[in-house]
Enzyme design. Structure first.
Site, short mmCIF file in Angstrom:
data_model
loop_
_atom_site.label_atom_id
_atom_site.label_comp_id
_atom_site.label_asym_id
_atom_site.label_seq_id
_atom_site.Cartn_x
_atom_site.Cartn_y
_atom_site.Cartn_z
N ARG A 1 0.86 -1.19 0.00
CA ARG A 1 0.00 0.00 0.00
C ARG A 1 0.89 1.24 0.00
O ARG A 1 1.70 1.44 0.92
CB ARG A 1 -0.90 -0.01 1.25
CG ARG A 1 -1.72 1.25 1.45
CD ARG A 1 -2.62 1.13 2.68
NE ARG A 1 -3.37 2.35 2.92
CZ ARG A 1 -3.08 3.25 3.88
NH1 ARG A 1 -2.07 3.06 4.71
NH2 ARG A 1 -3.82 4.32 4.01
N HIS B 1 -2.69 11.04 0.68
CA HIS B 1 -2.19 10.84 2.04
C HIS B 1 -1.57 12.16 2.48
O HIS B 1 -0.37 12.24 2.73
CB HIS B 1 -1.21 9.67 2.09
CG HIS B 1 -0.94 9.10 3.45
ND1 HIS B 1 -1.11 7.77 3.76
CD2 HIS B 1 -0.51 9.69 4.58
CE1 HIS B 1 -0.78 7.56 5.04
NE2 HIS B 1 -0.40 8.72 5.55
N GLU C 1 -7.27 8.71 6.16
CA GLU C 1 -7.53 9.38 7.44
C GLU C 1 -7.99 10.82 7.29
O GLU C 1 -7.29 11.76 7.71
CB GLU C 1 -6.27 9.32 8.31
CG GLU C 1 -5.78 7.91 8.57
CD GLU C 1 -4.56 7.85 9.49
OE1 GLU C 1 -4.03 8.91 9.86
OE2 GLU C 1 -4.15 6.74 9.84
N ASN D 1 -7.39 2.01 9.95
CA ASN D 1 -6.08 2.29 10.57
C ASN D 1 -6.28 2.32 12.07
O ASN D 1 -7.01 3.18 12.59
CB ASN D 1 -5.53 3.64 10.10
CG ASN D 1 -5.05 3.60 8.66
OD1 ASN D 1 -5.16 2.57 7.99
ND2 ASN D 1 -4.53 4.70 8.18
N TYR E 1 -4.44 2.27 15.92
CA TYR E 1 -3.24 2.35 16.75
C TYR E 1 -3.55 2.13 18.24
O TYR E 1 -2.81 1.46 18.92
CB TYR E 1 -2.51 3.69 16.53
CG TYR E 1 -1.88 3.70 15.15
CD1 TYR E 1 -0.62 3.15 14.95
CD2 TYR E 1 -2.57 4.16 14.03
CE1 TYR E 1 -0.04 3.09 13.69
CE2 TYR E 1 -2.01 4.11 12.76
CZ TYR E 1 -0.74 3.57 12.60
OH TYR E 1 -0.18 3.48 11.36
N GLU F 1 -3.50 0.01 8.27
CA GLU F 1 -2.33 0.40 9.07
C GLU F 1 -2.50 -0.11 10.49
O GLU F 1 -3.57 0.01 11.08
CB GLU F 1 -2.18 1.93 9.17
CG GLU F 1 -1.68 2.60 7.93
CD GLU F 1 -1.52 4.11 8.11
OE1 GLU F 1 -1.31 4.56 9.26
OE2 GLU F 1 -1.61 4.82 7.10
O1 IFM Z 1 2.64 7.71 10.07
C1 IFM Z 1 1.26 7.80 10.23
C2 IFM Z 1 0.56 7.61 8.90
O2 IFM Z 1 0.98 8.53 7.95
C3 IFM Z 1 -0.93 7.78 9.06
N1 IFM Z 1 -1.42 6.93 10.11
C4 IFM Z 1 -0.75 6.97 11.37
C5 IFM Z 1 0.75 6.76 11.18
C6 IFM Z 1 1.47 6.81 12.53
O3 IFM Z 1 1.27 8.02 13.16
#
Ligand code: IFM
Length: 466
Positions: free
Chosen positions: A89, A133, A178, A307, A309, A373
């Site tokens: 990706r 992006h 995002e 995505n 985290y 992600e």
């Molecule tokens: O590095 C970023 C990415 O560009 C977008 N999502 C979160 C990642 C980590 O912060």
């Protein structure tokens, strides 16, 4: 490139956790890795500008060279191949393909992605394209940026330039990465480019980002010669009440509304969440909807990129015990669960990934999910060869993959997983200080060295092959 054969940590998942059809990948984005900021006709993006604002980016870092991927692309594709992934990706830099954000295509800029796609296919790797992006051409920001409706139409024009060139070889095309970050961090909080602090503008940006997604998806689908998989990637977490009180439940609802439902409801249901519309109107703000917009935004798409985290809790009471801030608005205070943290100071909450995926499956049914992600920055220590024995990151991946497997067990339709990131890169306002890569990059020499997590990822993927 041959990866080391040293044994990876024994964090193996059950042999039947993922089917052979599961799509495994790694992800990057243009501004974070490409460099060559002034080459091949590329013009500045909002990030080139923002990086020059004193104090905006850690250490004054910028993406002029980054990982020099623009010049090292074939070696980087060989590196990707050595990981045994199915897909890669990457994002396309708008100011490389259409300098200044308007007018004709720049053949030299587009040729880079044409070569990249060919190189990937030659090596048996499927390209997964993200059209945007965050590297908006600066001239479009000068004309108002995403709060300006015209930017949505400019985006659709640019999308078609990429699509016309690549559609014969790329199956999966996602529009935005995002949009919450573009709108909230870029136009409200101001910690991302373009660094504006204007809540009203950020709400306008939300609508125009979604409109751009819908316009581009409609136009690509109308022009396709074979069926494609269209989609969008959202960053999402979980928003739970910190305590079981009305105030905290309300704060969690608001956080979920601004972070997730404000995007997914219009995309999938064709309307903005009524509770958010009400709250905005109490602040005298209306989403800038014009006739027909909601139908465009709700254009069907085939895959939602997730995505993830970390997940969060929210409190409706601030540190002084107040339920309303100085601005008269109800308090929505982020409270991190009491778990270990990454180098970003983000809590490590794999069980929240299961929670999110099962919730998406329940609340937005019929939408295949791919984790586009997931990953973590840690304070890596490289040895003299550049090797990083990153137990912390490896464990993060193992726990989050187990969480994905659990969500699949609970019925969520999850089709793939992309590790963020292929290699250490420019982490936006944190500059090069935070390392998310499974491959270490020595920025002085541009040497790439797979970390232990890369070896583990390769071995894990191999476990699920036919
Ligand atoms: O590095 C970023 C990415 O560009 C977008 N999502 C979160 C990642 C980590 O912060």
């Amino acid at each position: 490139m041959n990866l080391p054969t040293a044994p990876s940590p024994t964090l193996l998942l059950p042999g039947d956790a993922f089917p052979p059809t599961f799509e495994w990948g790694v992800a990057t984005s243009s501004y974070q890795i490409e460099g060559a900021a002034k080459e091949g006709g590329r013009t500045p993006s909002i990030w080139d500008t923002f990086c020059r604002v004193p104090g905006a980016v850690h250490n004054g870092d910028h993406g002029d060279v980054a990982c020099d991927h623009y010049h090292r692309m074939p070696q980087d594709v060989a590196l990707i191949k050595s990981l045994g992934v199915d897909s890669y990706r990457f994002s396309v830099a708008w100011p490389r393909v259409q300098p200044h954000g308007r007018g004709p295509v720049n053949p030299e800029g587009l040729a880079f992605y044409d070569r990249l796609v060919d190189e990937l296919l030659t090596n048996g790797i499927k390209p997964w394209v993200t059209l945007y992006h965050w590297d908006l051409p600066q001239e479009l920001e000068d004309a108002g940026g995403w709060p300006n409706r015209d930017t949505a139409y400019r985006f659709a024009d640019y999308a078609m330039m990429v699509f016309d060139k690549l559609q014969d070889r790329v199956e999966t095309i996602t529009t935005l990465n995002e949009p919450w970050c573009s709108a909230w961090l870029g136009y409200h909080v101001g910690v991302h480019a373009p660094g504006r602090k204007d809540f009203r503008a950020s709400i306008d940006a939300v609508h125009h980002l979604l409109l751009g997604h819908g316009l581009a998806t409609q136009r690509m689908r109308a022009a396709e010669t074979t069926p494609h998989r269209y989609g969008i990637t959202l960053n999402m977490g979980t928003a739970d009440p910190a305590e079981d009180t009305d105030a905290d439940r309300d704060a969690a609802r608001r956080a979920d509304g601004m972070g997730l439902r404000l995007y997914l409801d219009p995309l999938r249901k064709g309307y903005y969440p009524p509770d958010m519309v009400d709250e905005l109107s109490q602040q005298g703000i209306a989403l800038p909807i014009q006739d027909g917009d909601m139908e465009i935004i709700a254009e069907p798409f085939e895959v939602l990129g997730v995505n993830f985290y970390f997940g969060q809790d929210f409190s409706g009471v601030d540190e002084q015990g107040r339920t309303h801030g100085d601005d008269g608005q109800p308090v929505v205070r982020q409270v991190f669960p009491g778990t270990a943290r990454t180098a970003m100071d983000w809590p490590i909450t794999p069980e929240r990934l299961t929670q999110l995926l099962v919730r998406l499956h329940r609340d937005y049914p019929g939408l295949p999910l791919v984790i586009t992600e997931n990953g973590a920055a840690f304070d890596d220590t490289a040895d003299e060869q550049g090797y990083v024995a990153d137990d912390d990151r490896t464990t993060y991946f193992a726990e989050h993959l187990a969480a994905v497997a659990e969500a699949r067990n609970q019925g969520a339709d999850i089709r793939g997983y992309f590790a963020w990131s292929l290699m250490d890169n420019f982490e936006w306002a944190y500059g090069y200080d935070k390392r998310f890569g499974i491959v270490h990059v020595d920025y002085d020499t541009q040497k790439r060295t797979p970390k232990q997590s890369a070896v583990w990822y390769r071995d894990t993927i191999a476990q699920y092959r036919d």
